[in-house]
Design a protein around this motif. Structure first.
Motif, PDB file in Angstrom:
ATOM      1  N   SER A   1       4.095  -3.351   1.469  1.00 43.07           N
ATOM      2  CA  SER A   1       3.428  -2.243   1.016  1.00 43.07           C
ATOM      3  C   SER A   1       2.710  -1.951   1.957  1.00 43.07           C
ATOM      4  N   PHE A   2       1.837  -2.362   2.889  1.00 39.30           N
ATOM      5  CA  PHE A   2       1.027  -2.291   3.286  1.00 39.30           C
ATOM      6  C   PHE A   2       1.048  -2.019   4.385  1.00 39.30           C
ATOM      7  N   PHE A   3       2.392  -1.999   5.129  1.00 42.11           N
ATOM      8  CA  PHE A   3       2.419  -0.947   6.304  1.00 42.11           C
ATOM      9  C   PHE A   3       3.354   0.857   6.201  1.00 42.11           C
ATOM     10  N   ARG A   4       3.591   0.603   4.510  1.00 41.67           N
ATOM     11  CA  ARG A   4       4.635   1.938   3.209  1.00 41.67           C
ATOM     12  C   ARG A   4       3.960   3.626   4.246  1.00 41.67           C
ATOM     13  N   GLU A   5       2.975   3.642   4.405  1.00 38.23           N
ATOM     14  CA  GLU A   5       2.950   4.779   4.863  1.00 38.23           C
ATOM     15  C   GLU A   5       3.059   5.590   5.852  1.00 38.23           C
ATOM     16  N   LEU A   6       3.223   4.392   6.801  1.00 35.56           N
ATOM     17  CA  LEU A   6       3.693   4.449   8.323  1.00 35.56           C
ATOM     18  C   LEU A   6       5.231   4.447   8.824  1.00 35.56           C
TER      19      LEU A   6
ATOM     20  N   GLN B   1      -6.567  -1.033   9.531  1.00 37.90           N
ATOM     21  CA  GLN B   1      -7.829  -1.599   9.839  1.00 37.90           C
ATOM     22  C   GLN B   1      -7.972  -1.559   8.043  1.00 37.90           C
ATOM     23  N   ARG B   2      -6.992  -2.034   7.276  1.00 38.65           N
ATOM     24  CA  ARG B   2      -6.099  -2.987   5.683  1.00 38.65           C
ATOM     25  C   ARG B   2      -6.714  -4.164   6.551  1.00 38.65           C
ATOM     26  N   PHE B   3      -5.688  -4.935   7.420  1.00 42.13           N
ATOM     27  CA  PHE B   3      -6.000  -6.351   8.004  1.00 42.13           C
ATOM     28  C   PHE B   3      -7.726  -6.651   7.491  1.00 42.13           C
ATOM     29  N   GLY B   4      -7.856  -7.911   6.457  1.00 40.33           N
ATOM     30  CA  GLY B   4      -8.926  -7.705   6.275  1.00 40.33           C
ATOM     31  C   GLY B   4      -9.843  -7.834   4.441  1.00 40.33           C
TER      32      GLY B   4
ATOM     33  N   PRO C   1      -8.524  -7.113   1.250  1.00 36.81           N
ATOM     34  CA  PRO C   1      -7.385  -7.840   0.005  1.00 36.81           C
ATOM     35  C   PRO C   1      -7.303  -7.059  -1.263  1.00 36.81           C
ATOM     36  N   PHE C   2      -8.658  -5.913  -0.754  1.00 37.84           N
ATOM     37  CA  PHE C   2      -8.740  -4.504  -2.198  1.00 37.84           C
ATOM     38  C   PHE C   2      -8.147  -3.619  -1.564  1.00 37.84           C
ATOM     39  N   TYR C   3      -6.716  -3.246  -0.318  1.00 38.74           N
ATOM     40  CA  TYR C   3      -6.566  -2.421   0.435  1.00 38.74           C
ATOM     41  C   TYR C   3      -5.680  -1.143  -0.659  1.00 38.74           C
ATOM     42  N   LYS C   4      -4.825  -2.161  -1.991  1.00 35.44           N
ATOM     43  CA  LYS C   4      -4.227  -2.186  -3.107  1.00 35.44           C
ATOM     44  C   LYS C   4      -4.424  -0.846  -3.877  1.00 35.44           C
ATOM     45  N   LEU C   5      -5.961  -1.087  -3.925  1.00 38.32           N
ATOM     46  CA  LEU C   5      -6.841  -0.566  -5.264  1.00 38.32           C
ATOM     47  C   LEU C   5      -7.118   0.372  -4.473  1.00 38.32           C
ATOM     48  N   LYS C   6      -7.698   0.147  -3.465  1.00 42.69           N
ATOM     49  CA  LYS C   6      -8.360   1.357  -2.997  1.00 42.69           C
ATOM     50  C   LYS C   6      -7.410   2.346  -2.417  1.00 42.69           C
ATOM     51  N   ARG C   7      -6.138   2.163  -2.319  1.00 46.90           N
ATOM     52  CA  ARG C   7      -4.999   3.487  -1.437  1.00 46.90           C
ATOM     53  C   ARG C   7      -4.380   3.999  -3.197  1.00 46.90           C
ATOM     54  N   VAL C   8      -4.497   3.591  -4.422  1.00 46.77           N
ATOM     55  CA  VAL C   8      -3.988   3.935  -5.626  1.00 46.77           C
ATOM     56  C   VAL C   8      -5.227   5.280  -6.528  1.00 46.77           C
TER      57      VAL C   8
END
Length: 290
Positions: free
Chosen positions: A63-68, A186-189, A191-198
C-alpha cells in the motif's frame, strides 16, 4: 534507533558492530514499525532464498509504495515473486553484460568531458571576481546510473547526462521518477496517508497522482514500441523488458502495460540509487581524506 533518524547510516554501522549478526528495533522514522538488520550470510540466505515464503512484504508495504513499485519484484510475494526472479535471473547474460559495459564506458566518457570542460572554464576565471564553477557529483552519478539502468531495463537511451546543466534540466521520465521517490518517502510518519490518498487531500498525494500518470505514459510509449517490434518479428535486444514480453508470448500469459511498468520501475530503483549513493559517498570520503 528513532533518535538517530538524521544520521542513520552511521548509526546503523555502529549498532551492527555492537550487536553482531542480527539486531532490530523500531523504525527510525515513524517509530511504529519494527525493522531487523542481518549481517550474517546464513541468516540472509535463510530469509531471501531458503525460506522466503515465511517472510512476506505484506499489504502494508504494498500500500505504501503502490504508486511507485506496484506489483514488481520488491513488493510481490509467493508465485508472483518467483516469476519475477526466474525472468530477472536471466538478465545477467554475457550479451547484456557486454552491452551494459559499453554503455557505462560511454557514460563515463560523458562525465569526463563534463569535468574537463569545467576545469577549462575554471582556469579562465583564475584571479577574477567571477563565481567559481561547481558541479553536483551526486546529480551526475544519479543521471549516469539512471541512463545505464534504463538501457538494462528498457533497452533505450535516456541520456539524462547529456542534459546536465542545460536549460531543460532532466529528462521528463527521469525527473518524474526522482520526484515520485521523494514524494512517496514523505509518507513516513504520516498515519493518515491512506485517507489523504483516497480523498486527494494535500499537495503531496495530488502530486503523487500526477507523477504516477507521467511515469505510466512514458513507460507505455516505450512498452508499446517494443510490442510492435515483437509483432514485426524484428531482432530484439537483451534488455529486461524484452525478456518479459518474450516470456508473456512464449507462455501465453498476457501482461498489461501497468505490470510491465512495475517491472521497469523496480529495476530502475535497484540499479540507480544504490550505485549512485555509493559513488557519491566514495568521492565525499576521498575529498575528506585525500
Amino acid at each position: 534507533m528513532a533518535q538517530h533518524a538524521e544520521d542513520w547510516p552511521e548509526e546503523s554501522i555502529r549498532l551492527s558492530n555492537k550487536f553482531g549478526k542480527t539486531w532490530g528495533g523500531p523504525y527510525p522514522v515513524n517509530k511504529v514499525n519494527t525493522c531487523l538488520f542481518m549481517v550474517d550470510e546464513a541468516s540472509i540466505r535463510h530469509v531471501l532464498s531458503e525460506n522466503s515464503n515465511n517472510y512476506e512484504k505484506g499489504d502494508g508495504s504494498r500500500s505504501f509504495f503502490r504508486e511507485l513499485l506496484g506489483n514488481g519484484i520488491f513488493l510481490s510475494d509467493g508465485d508472483q515473486w518467483f516469476v519475477h526472479r526466474k525472468i530477472m535471473s536471466k538478465m545477467f547474460s554475457r550479451n547484456l553484460l557486454r552491452r551494459t559495459s559499453e554503455v557505462i564506458q560511454m557514460k563515463l566518457e560523458q562525465i569526463a568531458s563534463l569535468l574537463l570542460n569545467a576545469m577549462e572554464t575554471e582556469e579562465q576565471y583564475v584571479g577574477s571576481a567571477e563565481p567559481r564553477i561547481s558541479l553536483d557529483l551526486q546529480d551526475i552519478f544519479f543521471r549516469m546510473t539512471f541512463d545505464v539502468t534504463s538501457f538494462v531495463a528498457l533497452g533505450c537511451e535516456i541520456d539524462s547526462i547529456g542534459t546536465y546543466g542545460a536549460e531543460g534540466g532532466q529528462h521528463p521520465f527521469a525527473e518524474a521518477f526522482g520526484q515520485m521517490q521523494e514524494a512517496i518517502l514523505q509518507r513516513f510518519g504520516d498515519p493518515f496517508y491512506k485517507l489523504k490518498r483516497v480523498l486527494q487531500i494535500g499537495s503531496r498525494e495530488r502530486r503523487i497522482t500526477v507523477l504516477s500518470r507521467t511515469l505510466a505514459d512514458h513507460a507505455a510509449s516505450i512498452i508499446n514500441d517494443r510490442r510492435r517490434t515483437i509483432e514485426d518479428g524484428s531482432e530484439l535486444g537483451p534488455d529486461i523488458l524484452t525478456r518479459y514480453l518474450e516470456y508473456s508470448k512464449r507462455n501465453n500469459v498476457p501482461m498489461s502495460n501497468e505490470e510491465l511498468k512495475d517491472v521497469v520501475t523496480n529495476v530502475l530503483i535497484a540499479g540507480r540509487d544504490a550505485t549512485a549513493c555509493l559513488l557519491t559517498w566514495s568521492f565525499y570520503e576521498l575529498s575528506k581524506r585525500p
